[in-house]
Design an enzyme around this catalytic site. Structure first.
Site, mmCIF file in Angstrom:
data_model
loop_
_atom_site.group_PDB
_atom_site.id
_atom_site.type_symbol
_atom_site.label_atom_id
_atom_site.label_comp_id
_atom_site.label_asym_id
_atom_site.label_seq_id
_atom_site.Cartn_x
_atom_site.Cartn_y
_atom_site.Cartn_z
ATOM 1 N N ARG A 117 0.790 -1.118 0.042
ATOM 2 C CA ARG A 117 -0.137 -0.054 0.058
ATOM 3 C C ARG A 117 0.882 1.301 0.061
ATOM 4 O O ARG A 117 0.362 2.347 -0.079
ATOM 5 C CB ARG A 117 -0.899 0.038 1.174
ATOM 6 C CG ARG A 117 -1.960 -1.139 1.128
ATOM 7 C CD ARG A 117 -2.769 -1.371 2.471
ATOM 8 N NE ARG A 117 -3.507 -2.666 2.416
ATOM 9 C CZ ARG A 117 -4.817 -2.836 2.675
ATOM 10 N NH1 ARG A 117 -5.492 -1.690 2.857
ATOM 11 N NH2 ARG A 117 -5.319 -3.830 2.430
ATOM 12 N N GLU A 138 13.733 -9.417 -2.242
ATOM 13 C CA GLU A 138 13.919 -8.292 -3.142
ATOM 14 C C GLU A 138 12.552 -7.166 -2.941
ATOM 15 O O GLU A 138 11.593 -7.532 -2.920
ATOM 16 C CB GLU A 138 13.960 -8.630 -4.730
ATOM 17 C CG GLU A 138 14.181 -7.563 -5.462
ATOM 18 C CD GLU A 138 13.072 -6.752 -6.232
ATOM 19 O OE1 GLU A 138 13.211 -5.626 -6.571
ATOM 20 O OE2 GLU A 138 12.022 -7.520 -6.519
ATOM 21 N N GLN A 157 4.601 -13.056 3.353
ATOM 22 C CA GLN A 157 3.790 -14.167 4.000
ATOM 23 C C GLN A 157 4.184 -15.455 3.159
ATOM 24 O O GLN A 157 4.024 -15.282 1.863
ATOM 25 C CB GLN A 157 2.456 -14.075 4.012
ATOM 26 C CG GLN A 157 1.738 -15.099 4.822
ATOM 27 C CD GLN A 157 0.145 -14.915 5.084
ATOM 28 O OE1 GLN A 157 -0.620 -15.019 4.227
ATOM 29 N NE2 GLN A 157 -0.081 -14.791 6.581
#
Length: 189
Positions: A117, A138, A157
């Protein structure tokens, strides 16, 4: 092939050392009460942390980015609690956790929405059956402004999928080039 639950993740980490160090629950605050980007076991995954070792991409050498002949001089090494990624650039890091993936398991890793976000994309390839090591992460800063990455907090995750049958050839069997990686690992061919 099915996704594995928190119960399975805890059992595999505790009995088979699949994840070390392992956090059995979700951590959302530092010991001093300060809010952090969460890490640890979630319902159907494990939120991994970024260690404090970074390689920040730089264009000081004006080189061409070539995955077959990568110029190590394209990075500046940095160690710290916060990494600042330049605008429209990227950085590499490694996980705090060391993984040992079972022969019947494949993982998919997705960036956390907290970073997404903000225009920061986390990219990690799947952990293949019988791969082990620290994961090279990365981080792409897609924004025109500098972006922060916080060490020792959640960044992505990992979802675990278990196959109905054992693969003929695992990552270890074929001598995968990133097997057992310890630090931030640059491209290999």
């Amino acid at each position: 092939m099915s996704i594995k639950s928190d119960k399975w993740i805890r059992r595999m980490a505790e009995e088979h050392k699949m994840i070390e160090p392992f956090v059995p629950d979700q951590v959302r605050a530092a010991e001093d009460g300060r809010r952090i980007v969460s890490y640890g076991t979630s319902s159907y995954g494990y939120d991994i942390r970024c260690a404090d070792e970074f390689k920040i991409f730089t264009n000081i050498n004006s080189t061409i980015v070539d995955p077959k002949n990568f110029d190590e001089g394209s990075f500046v090494d940095f160690k710290g609690d916060v990494c600042i990624i330049p605008p429209n650039s990227f950085a590499l890091a490694r996980t705090v956790e060391y993984f040992r993936i079972p022969r019947t398991v494949l993982t998919v890793c997705l960036g956390k929405s907290t970073y997404a976000r903000c225009g920061i994309i986390v990219n990690v390839t799947p952990f293949e059956p019988e791969w082990e090591g620290y994961v090279t992460l990365e981080f792409s800063n897609t924004t025109p402004l500098p972006a922060k990455i916080y060490a020792n907090e959640g960044v992505a995750q990992v979802l675990f999928f278990e196959s109905d049958e054992v693969c003929d050839v695992s990552y270890a069997d074929r001598g995968g080039k990133y097997q057992g990686q310890r630090g931030v690992t640059l491209p290999k061919t």
